[in-house]
Design a protein around this motif. Sequence first.
Motif, PDB file in Angstrom:
ATOM      1  N   ALA A   7       0.806  -1.226   0.000  1.00 28.73           N
ATOM      2  CA  ALA A   7       0.000   0.000   0.000  1.00 28.73           C
ATOM      3  C   ALA A   7       0.838   1.274   0.000  1.00 28.73           C
ATOM      4  O   ALA A   7       0.581   2.193  -0.790  1.00 28.73           O
ATOM      5  CB  ALA A   7      -0.962  -0.004   1.191  1.00 28.73           C
ATOM      6  N   ASN A   8       1.810   1.349   0.869  1.00 27.71           N
ATOM      7  CA  ASN A   8       2.606   2.582   0.936  1.00 27.71           C
ATOM      8  C   ASN A   8       3.369   2.818  -0.361  1.00 27.71           C
ATOM      9  O   ASN A   8       3.423   3.949  -0.866  1.00 27.71           O
ATOM     10  CB  ASN A   8       3.578   2.529   2.108  1.00 27.71           C
ATOM     11  N   ASP A  31      -9.536   3.956   1.826  1.00 29.02           N
ATOM     12  CA  ASP A  31      -8.447   4.441   0.983  1.00 29.02           C
ATOM     13  C   ASP A  31      -7.523   3.304   0.567  1.00 29.02           C
ATOM     14  O   ASP A  31      -7.039   3.269  -0.575  1.00 29.02           O
ATOM     15  CB  ASP A  31      -7.643   5.513   1.722  1.00 29.02           C
ATOM     16  N   VAL A  32      -7.263   2.384   1.487  1.00 25.04           N
ATOM     17  CA  VAL A  32      -6.392   1.256   1.171  1.00 25.04           C
ATOM     18  C   VAL A  32      -7.017   0.379   0.100  1.00 25.04           C
ATOM     19  O   VAL A  32      -6.355  -0.035  -0.861  1.00 25.04           O
ATOM     20  CB  VAL A  32      -6.085   0.430   2.439  1.00 25.04           C
ATOM     21  N   VAL A  33      -8.303   0.087   0.242  1.00 25.99           N
ATOM     22  CA  VAL A  33      -9.011  -0.735  -0.748  1.00 25.99           C
ATOM     23  C   VAL A  33      -8.970  -0.056  -2.117  1.00 25.99           C
ATOM     24  O   VAL A  33      -8.674  -0.703  -3.134  1.00 25.99           O
ATOM     25  CB  VAL A  33     -10.468  -0.984  -0.316  1.00 25.99           C
ATOM     26  N   ALA A  34      -9.261   1.228  -2.148  1.00 28.70           N
ATOM     27  CA  ALA A  34      -9.272   1.964  -3.415  1.00 28.70           C
ATOM     28  C   ALA A  34      -7.872   2.025  -4.033  1.00 28.70           C
ATOM     29  O   ALA A  34      -7.715   1.933  -5.263  1.00 28.70           O
ATOM     30  CB  ALA A  34      -9.800   3.380  -3.191  1.00 28.70           C
ATOM     31  N   GLU A  74      -6.749  -8.894 -13.623  1.00 30.06           N
ATOM     32  CA  GLU A  74      -8.084  -8.689 -14.193  1.00 30.06           C
ATOM     33  C   GLU A  74      -8.960  -9.916 -13.953  1.00 30.06           C
ATOM     34  O   GLU A  74      -8.541 -11.057 -14.170  1.00 30.06           O
ATOM     35  CB  GLU A  74      -7.972  -8.416 -15.697  1.00 30.06           C
ATOM     36  N   GLY A  75     -10.167  -9.664 -13.475  1.00 31.58           N
ATOM     37  CA  GLY A  75     -11.104 -10.748 -13.214  1.00 31.58           C
ATOM     38  C   GLY A  75     -11.068 -11.285 -11.802  1.00 31.58           C
ATOM     39  O   GLY A  75     -11.943 -12.070 -11.414  1.00 31.58           O
ATOM     40  N   MET A  76     -10.077 -10.881 -11.023  1.00 28.94           N
ATOM     41  CA  MET A  76      -9.976 -11.356  -9.641  1.00 28.94           C
ATOM     42  C   MET A  76     -10.994 -10.677  -8.744  1.00 28.94           C
ATOM     43  O   MET A  76     -11.332  -9.507  -8.944  1.00 28.94           O
ATOM     44  CB  MET A  76      -8.585 -11.063  -9.066  1.00 28.94           C
ATOM     45  N   THR A  77     -11.459 -11.395  -7.731  1.00 28.71           N
ATOM     46  CA  THR A  77     -12.256 -10.800  -6.666  1.00 28.71           C
ATOM     47  C   THR A  77     -11.355 -10.710  -5.446  1.00 28.71           C
ATOM     48  O   THR A  77     -11.016 -11.737  -4.839  1.00 28.71           O
ATOM     49  CB  THR A  77     -13.491 -11.659  -6.337  1.00 28.71           C
ATOM     50  N   PRO A  78     -10.915  -9.519  -5.070  1.00 28.31           N
ATOM     51  CA  PRO A  78      -9.981  -9.385  -3.954  1.00 28.31           C
ATOM     52  C   PRO A  78     -10.564  -9.914  -2.653  1.00 28.31           C
ATOM     53  O   PRO A  78     -11.761  -9.773  -2.381  1.00 28.31           O
ATOM     54  CB  PRO A  78      -9.756  -7.868  -3.870  1.00 28.31           C
ATOM     55  N   SER A  79      -9.722 -10.535  -1.833  1.00 25.94           N
ATOM     56  CA  SER A  79     -10.183 -11.017  -0.534  1.00 25.94           C
ATOM     57  C   SER A  79     -10.327  -9.873   0.461  1.00 25.94           C
ATOM     58  O   SER A  79     -11.035 -10.000   1.459  1.00 25.94           O
ATOM     59  CB  SER A  79      -9.220 -12.068   0.017  1.00 25.94           C
ATOM     60  N   ASN A 118     -11.760  -6.171   1.048  1.00 29.48           N
ATOM     61  CA  ASN A 118     -12.712  -5.245   0.454  1.00 29.48           C
ATOM     62  C   ASN A 118     -13.293  -4.329   1.527  1.00 29.48           C
ATOM     63  O   ASN A 118     -12.971  -4.464   2.717  1.00 29.48           O
ATOM     64  CB  ASN A 118     -13.821  -6.006  -0.273  1.00 29.48           C
ATOM     65  N   ALA A 119     -14.150  -3.421   1.118  1.00 23.82           N
ATOM     66  CA  ALA A 119     -14.712  -2.429   2.035  1.00 23.82           C
ATOM     67  C   ALA A 119     -15.564  -3.058   3.131  1.00 23.82           C
ATOM     68  O   ALA A 119     -15.764  -2.459   4.190  1.00 23.82           O
ATOM     69  CB  ALA A 119     -15.539  -1.414   1.250  1.00 23.82           C
ATOM     70  N   ASN A 120     -16.042  -4.275   2.893  1.00 19.11           N
ATOM     71  CA  ASN A 120     -16.897  -4.937   3.885  1.00 19.11           C
ATOM     72  C   ASN A 120     -16.117  -5.652   4.976  1.00 19.11           C
ATOM     73  O   ASN A 120     -16.641  -5.895   6.062  1.00 19.11           O
ATOM     74  CB  ASN A 120     -17.829  -5.939   3.197  1.00 19.11           C
ATOM     75  N   ASN A 121     -14.875  -6.046   4.685  1.00 17.56           N
ATOM     76  CA  ASN A 121     -14.140  -6.813   5.694  1.00 17.56           C
ATOM     77  C   ASN A 121     -12.844  -6.164   6.165  1.00 17.56           C
ATOM     78  O   ASN A 121     -12.155  -6.710   7.041  1.00 17.56           O
ATOM     79  CB  ASN A 121     -13.837  -8.236   5.179  1.00 17.56           C
ATOM     80  N   LEU A 122     -12.508  -5.009   5.611  1.00 17.45           N
ATOM     81  CA  LEU A 122     -11.274  -4.345   6.019  1.00 17.45           C
ATOM     82  C   LEU A 122     -11.596  -3.131   6.881  1.00 17.45           C
ATOM     83  O   LEU A 122     -12.399  -2.286   6.505  1.00 17.45           O
ATOM     84  CB  LEU A 122     -10.473  -3.908   4.782  1.00 17.45           C
ATOM     85  N   ASN A 123     -10.989  -3.071   8.040  1.00 14.56           N
ATOM     86  CA  ASN A 123     -11.114  -1.916   8.922  1.00 14.56           C
ATOM     87  C   ASN A 123      -9.809  -1.733   9.678  1.00 14.56           C
ATOM     88  O   ASN A 123      -8.848  -2.501   9.473  1.00 14.56           O
ATOM     89  CB  ASN A 123     -12.305  -2.075   9.883  1.00 14.56           C
ATOM     90  N   ALA A 124      -9.749  -0.748  10.553  1.00 13.61           N
ATOM     91  CA  ALA A 124      -8.504  -0.450  11.250  1.00 13.61           C
ATOM     92  C   ALA A 124      -8.023  -1.624  12.095  1.00 13.61           C
ATOM     93  O   ALA A 124      -6.816  -1.894  12.181  1.00 13.61           O
ATOM     94  CB  ALA A 124      -8.693   0.790  12.125  1.00 13.61           C
ATOM     95  N   THR A 125      -8.970  -2.340  12.704  1.00 17.28           N
ATOM     96  CA  THR A 125      -8.598  -3.497  13.528  1.00 17.28           C
ATOM     97  C   THR A 125      -7.965  -4.589  12.680  1.00 17.28           C
ATOM     98  O   THR A 125      -6.917  -5.151  13.032  1.00 17.28           O
ATOM     99  CB  THR A 125      -9.839  -4.057  14.253  1.00 17.28           C
ATOM    100  N   VAL A 126      -8.585  -4.898  11.554  1.00 16.08           N
ATOM    101  CA  VAL A 126      -8.061  -5.934  10.663  1.00 16.08           C
ATOM    102  C   VAL A 126      -6.683  -5.551  10.156  1.00 16.08           C
ATOM    103  O   VAL A 126      -5.755  -6.383  10.145  1.00 16.08           O
ATOM    104  CB  VAL A 126      -9.019  -6.179   9.487  1.00 16.08           C
ATOM    105  N   ILE A 127      -6.528  -4.311   9.738  1.00 16.28           N
ATOM    106  CA  ILE A 127      -5.230  -3.857   9.228  1.00 16.28           C
ATOM    107  C   ILE A 127      -4.153  -4.019  10.300  1.00 16.28           C
ATOM    108  O   ILE A 127      -3.067  -4.544  10.037  1.00 16.28           O
ATOM    109  CB  ILE A 127      -5.321  -2.400   8.742  1.00 16.28           C
ATOM    110  N   ALA A 128      -4.446  -3.592  11.517  1.00 14.86           N
ATOM    111  CA  ALA A 128      -3.477  -3.728  12.604  1.00 14.86           C
ATOM    112  C   ALA A 128      -3.166  -5.193  12.882  1.00 14.86           C
ATOM    113  O   ALA A 128      -2.012  -5.559  13.151  1.00 14.86           O
ATOM    114  CB  ALA A 128      -4.004  -3.039  13.860  1.00 14.86           C
TER     115      ALA A 128
END
Length: 337
Positions: free
Chosen positions: A46-47, A267-270, A278-283, A285-295
């Motif tokens: 990401a960075n 922002d990370v997802v975007a 192309e054609g992949m569905t990322p694991s 996404n906006a529904n499962n990623l939050n600050a807790t998950v990232i940490a």
Amino acid sequence: MKKFLATALALTIGVAACVFTACAGENDDGTYTVYAPDGAPALALANAVSEDDDRYDFRIVASNAITAQVQGEEPAADFCILPVNVAAKLLGKGETYQMLGTVTNGNMYLLTTGGNPEITTDNLSTLVGKTVGVVQLNNVPGLTFQAVLSRNDIDYQILGNDVEAASDKVNLQAFADASTVTPASGCDYYLCPEPAATGKINGTASSANPFKLAGSLQTLYDGENGYPQAVLVAKKTVIDSDSEAVGKMIEYMNGSDEYLAAASAEDVVALLEDCYTEGMTPSLNANNLNATVIANCSVYFTAAQDCKSRVNAFLAELIDLNAEFTSAVSDSFYYAG
């Protein structure tokens, strides 16, 4: 005549230098390919992606496709994030790639229900007689958990068709992935990766038998340091021909933890969405990623020379458990820059 020969020689050397540069791993457009597998390791990009440095071409592929990027006569990846066991087994001689450093340090968490206690190093023996469902039992997470049990002299067994649960051992049940882990799956505890772990806690919160967090494999293995899960490698030809590009990539990786701590999940997802095949569905996404998950994905960079002894020790533990799973590495595997 001498002047002509000198000019011809200079042109020949110049052409050879250009050919070497092309062979060093640059694409036709002059960029270096940077590959990562889908999931937590992709967060480590990401960075670097946020820096918008046009010398790099970032590509996220399915987890089962990542090894193909560093194999063959002309490997596709100039830089690549790989599970440490895979990097060691395929690239451990340091002939084609060298390890620049570790980038993720474990993302596995214990879940349980009811009155079962949280598991720490002080009460690990609580698991004796219990059944623990382990996602990726035969991969790094499962072997790391087995290493934790072994170093604490706790007997365990792997359940199968002919093996029944024992009251004097920790009983390990293999789960292919987290999708089949539910409070009704029949185990006392479950070892799951992020983002599934947090998703299951949140998803069962209003149920009659909700999941709760019951420990961290990272803490059980080595306190706050976790275990060396994924590493970044670079082609030797790139290292030898473009030290500036290698140094800049290391700089971006060094800033990964700080960037992720400040960035929003959206922002990370975007940021990463254009990097996926192309054609992949990322694991992620906006529904499962939050600050807790990232940490909880433990993304931070440690340079090769600073984590060399730690990686060697970890590989040795994995080899003791399964000699076919990975390999010891040579000193030349570790980038010394």
